[in-house]
Scaffold this active site. Structure first.
Site, PDB file in Angstrom:
ATOM      1  N   ASP A 234      77.464 103.084   1.744  1.00 54.16           N
ATOM      2  CA  ASP A 234      78.354 103.889   0.915  1.00 54.16           C
ATOM      3  C   ASP A 234      79.197 104.839   1.771  1.00 54.16           C
ATOM      4  O   ASP A 234      78.668 105.509   2.670  1.00 54.16           O
ATOM      5  CB  ASP A 234      77.466 104.692  -0.051  1.00 54.16           C
ATOM      6  CG  ASP A 234      78.248 105.374  -1.149  1.00 54.16           C
ATOM      7  OD1 ASP A 234      78.845 104.666  -1.975  1.00 54.16           O
ATOM      8  OD2 ASP A 234      78.262 106.632  -1.189  1.00 54.16           O
ATOM      9  N   GLU A 309      81.403 100.149   3.132  1.00 58.18           N
ATOM     10  CA  GLU A 309      82.389 100.572   2.143  1.00 58.18           C
ATOM     11  C   GLU A 309      83.219 101.645   2.844  1.00 58.18           C
ATOM     12  O   GLU A 309      82.787 102.776   3.008  1.00 58.18           O
ATOM     13  CB  GLU A 309      81.723 101.168   0.898  1.00 58.18           C
ATOM     14  CG  GLU A 309      82.731 101.446  -0.196  1.00 58.18           C
ATOM     15  CD  GLU A 309      82.532 102.767  -0.925  1.00 58.18           C
ATOM     16  OE1 GLU A 309      83.075 102.908  -2.025  1.00 58.18           O
ATOM     17  OE2 GLU A 309      81.852 103.683  -0.403  1.00 58.18           O
TER      18      GLU A 309
HETATM   19  C1  NOJ Z   1      81.218 105.048  -3.502  1.00 63.18           C
HETATM   20  C2  NOJ Z   1      80.423 104.489  -4.628  1.00 63.18           C
HETATM   21  O1  NOJ Z   1      80.785 103.148  -4.812  1.00 63.18           O
HETATM   22  C3  NOJ Z   1      80.719 105.353  -5.830  1.00 63.18           C
HETATM   23  O2  NOJ Z   1      80.212 104.810  -7.010  1.00 63.18           O
HETATM   24  C4  NOJ Z   1      80.169 106.727  -5.572  1.00 63.18           C
HETATM   25  O3  NOJ Z   1      80.553 107.577  -6.632  1.00 63.18           O
HETATM   26  C5  NOJ Z   1      80.723 107.317  -4.270  1.00 63.18           C
HETATM   27  N1  NOJ Z   1      80.720 106.370  -3.206  1.00 63.18           N
HETATM   28  C6  NOJ Z   1      79.918 108.505  -3.838  1.00 63.18           C
HETATM   29  O4  NOJ Z   1      78.660 108.098  -3.396  1.00 63.18           O
END
Ligand code: NOJ
Length: 537
Positions: A234, A309
């Site tokens: 993440d 990500e």
């Molecule tokens: C990316 C995640 O996909 C999302 O759902 C989340 O709110 C943020 N990162 C913060 O962790």
């Protein structure tokens, strides 16, 4: 590994020509992740085993057969760890446990074992940029007070102004509002501020701290020992902040969208490089991933993977995350964000393949996930419409039929591309977004933090319909669903499409079968030009 772009000409037809070939050179290896199709399960919304209206791990295990018959290679589970659920589990209070809402640790073990029996790999979500404010380290930091070693593991600063009443800098949270919150010190006085790039319940870790680094290596080992095949990381571009935490004006939205980027896209300019923003894509993050790669590699084959990500522009910097000694994959959000315009799609596909190839990585492809409006809905608007962060009943509504038609075409294209593709639960049903959720039921913190200006992401997170005529469309044993399903969801249910020629579910199954039989995921690619700009849309 993809080879260089080579231009060729054919003249077999006066109007159509193959203008360029992206030829797959020798595969550097046949590792599974180079061409895998990975299905994202959003645990709270896939299947509920106990009737409380919230999906859970036993519910997922019981329905893994759906993924097997769909024909995907792996599933990625969004967080199921103990959490106050301030951001649907992306606020983790304990990285080595399962939240009772979703089951127990033994249920995770069972899920992993059953998935492996079915030939499915399992990827879990790792959230290293921030924890929950309920994490024991953050509680200890609050209790220990300014200057304590406990505070060093997060990013605490004194405020500006005579009484320290102003935040330490002007950074804004991705969810809206300031990225800093002020604490009350143990003696009751107004105290220091802590950084949270997301919700105030998600304090950012200080990645300059050795304990934070060792802790996460140990968390990786914990889940690797339980048999997981990889991690989706993440906000991978956020961990390291620029020294001195200098001011920066822009607010970043989910997936890296900024007002400036939108304006630039309209006038044809490239967006500002992400690393100009002092909390994103700082060079120091790469050292962290190199050490994680060593941890993963120490487990030997078959390879376990890391997928970043990282909302990073330009693509040349984004692919740095997938250099051979860092992560295996990174999400390709450029593809997701490209308007439904043939030339634009061709361009982004070529660019992506070339960029990934420059570091020897596979490109990835994704059209939907739990943070964006589902593509069957997004594509139901005119090409080039700015991607909204959620849709409300009073907003312009999509053309559902057109959206589905384009979504099916978009997926057909995506699943033919070389590289690895990600699917989001429900897209195999052609599921549209819920666009009329009552505001009082919305749970995404963005809704509140943006003062209701952005509806947020709840509309793509509504529980799956499995059986049209069962209560809650078969999501669980009873009628409860944590968000209401739109009245038309029953028509999209799995049982309405299973075995039905021409259904979206059967289309996905056929595409995945064909992809596997023809090894499209590791194939080469050529575009046939001459159909006209947007024929057959
Ligand atoms: C990316 C995640 O996909 C999302 O759902 C989340 O709110 C943020 N990162 C913060 O962790």
């Amino acid at each position: 590994m993809m080879g260089p772009v080579t231009a060729t000409q054919t003249s077999s037809c006066p109007t159509l020509r193959v203008s360029s070939v992206l030829r797959a050179a020798e595969q550097r290896d046949s590792a599974w992740w180079r061409h895998a199709v990975i299905y994202q399960v959003y645990p709270r919304s896939w299947a509920d085993s106990n009737g409380d209206g919230l999906g859970d791990l036993p519910g997922i295990t019981a329905r893994l057969g759906h993924l097997r018959s769909l024909g995907v290679d792996a599933l990625w589970l969004s967080p199921f760890y103990p959490s106050p659920q301030a951001d649907a589990g992306y606020d983790v209070a304990d990285y080595r446990e399962v939240d009772p809402l979703f089951g127990r640790l033994a249920d995770a073990d069972e899920l992993i074992a059953r998935a492996h029996e079915l030939g499915l790999r399992v990827i879990v979500d790792l959230v290293p940029n921030h924890s929950s404010d309920a994490h024991s380290w953050f509680r200890a930091a609050l209790a220990a007070g300014p200057g304590s070693p406990e505070r060093e593991r997060y990013i605490f600063r004194n405020g500006r102004g005579a009484g320290h009443e102003l935040p330490p800098n002007n950074w804004e949270s991705v969810f809206g509002g300031p990225a800093w919150s002020r604490v009350t010190e143990p003696d009751g006085s107004p105290g220091q501020w802590y950084l949270h790039l997301f919700d105030s319940a998600q304090p950012d870790f200080n990645w300059d701290h050795q304990q934070v680094r060792s802790e996460f290596e140990s968390v990786l080992q914990f889940w690797l020992d339980r048999g997981v095949d990889g991690f989706r990381v993440d906000v991978a571009h956020g961990l390291v902040k620029k020294d001195g935490l200098p001011d920066h004006r822009a607010r970043t939205h989910m997936l890296g969208d900024t007002e400036e980027a939108a304006a630039h896209a309209l006038d044809g300019h490239s967006p500002e490089p992400t690393h100009h923003i002092p909390y994103w894509d700082q060079d120091g993050v790469h050292e962290i991933y190199r050490s994680w790669r060593e941890v993963l590699d120490s487990y030997g084959g078959p390879e376990r993977i890391l997928c970043a990500e990282a909302w990073v522009e330009p693509q040349e910097r984004a692919v740095l995350y997938t250099r051979p000694n860092e992560m295996h994959q990174a999400f390709n959000f450029d593809f997701l964000g490209t308007p439904w315009i043939a030339e634009d799609l061709v361009a982004v596909i070529e660019r992506s393949l070339i960029a990934a190839d420059s570091v020897g990585a596979p490109s990835t492809w994704v059209l939907s996930n739990h943070d964006v409006v589902r593509h069957a809905t997004r594509l139901g608007y005119a090409p080039g419409t700015r991607r909204p962060n959620g849709i409300g009943a009073e907003d312009p509504q999509p053309d559902r039929e057109l959206g589905l038609r384009r979504a099916r075409a978009a997926t057909t294209l995506m699943l033919a591309l070389p590289g690895s593709a990600y699917l989001y639960q429900g897209e195999e049903l052609g599921l549209p977004e819920s666009t009329d959720l009552p505001d009082e039921l919305r749970q995404d913190p963005t809704f509140v933090r943006s003062g209701g200006e952005e509806k947020g992401r709840d509309g793509c997170r509504v529980p799956m319909p499995w059986f049209r005529d069962a209560p809650g469309h078969g999501f669980g044993p009873g009628p409860a669903t944590w968000l209401p399903q739109p009245s038309f969801y029953g028509d999209y249910a799995v049982d309405q499409q299973d075995g039905v020629a021409g259904s979206t579910l059967e289309l996905y199954r056929a595409l995945l079968r064909r992809r596997r039989d023809l090894s499209l995921g590791s194939g080469s690619l050529a575009f046939v030009r001459g159909y006209g700009p947007d024929e057959g849309q």
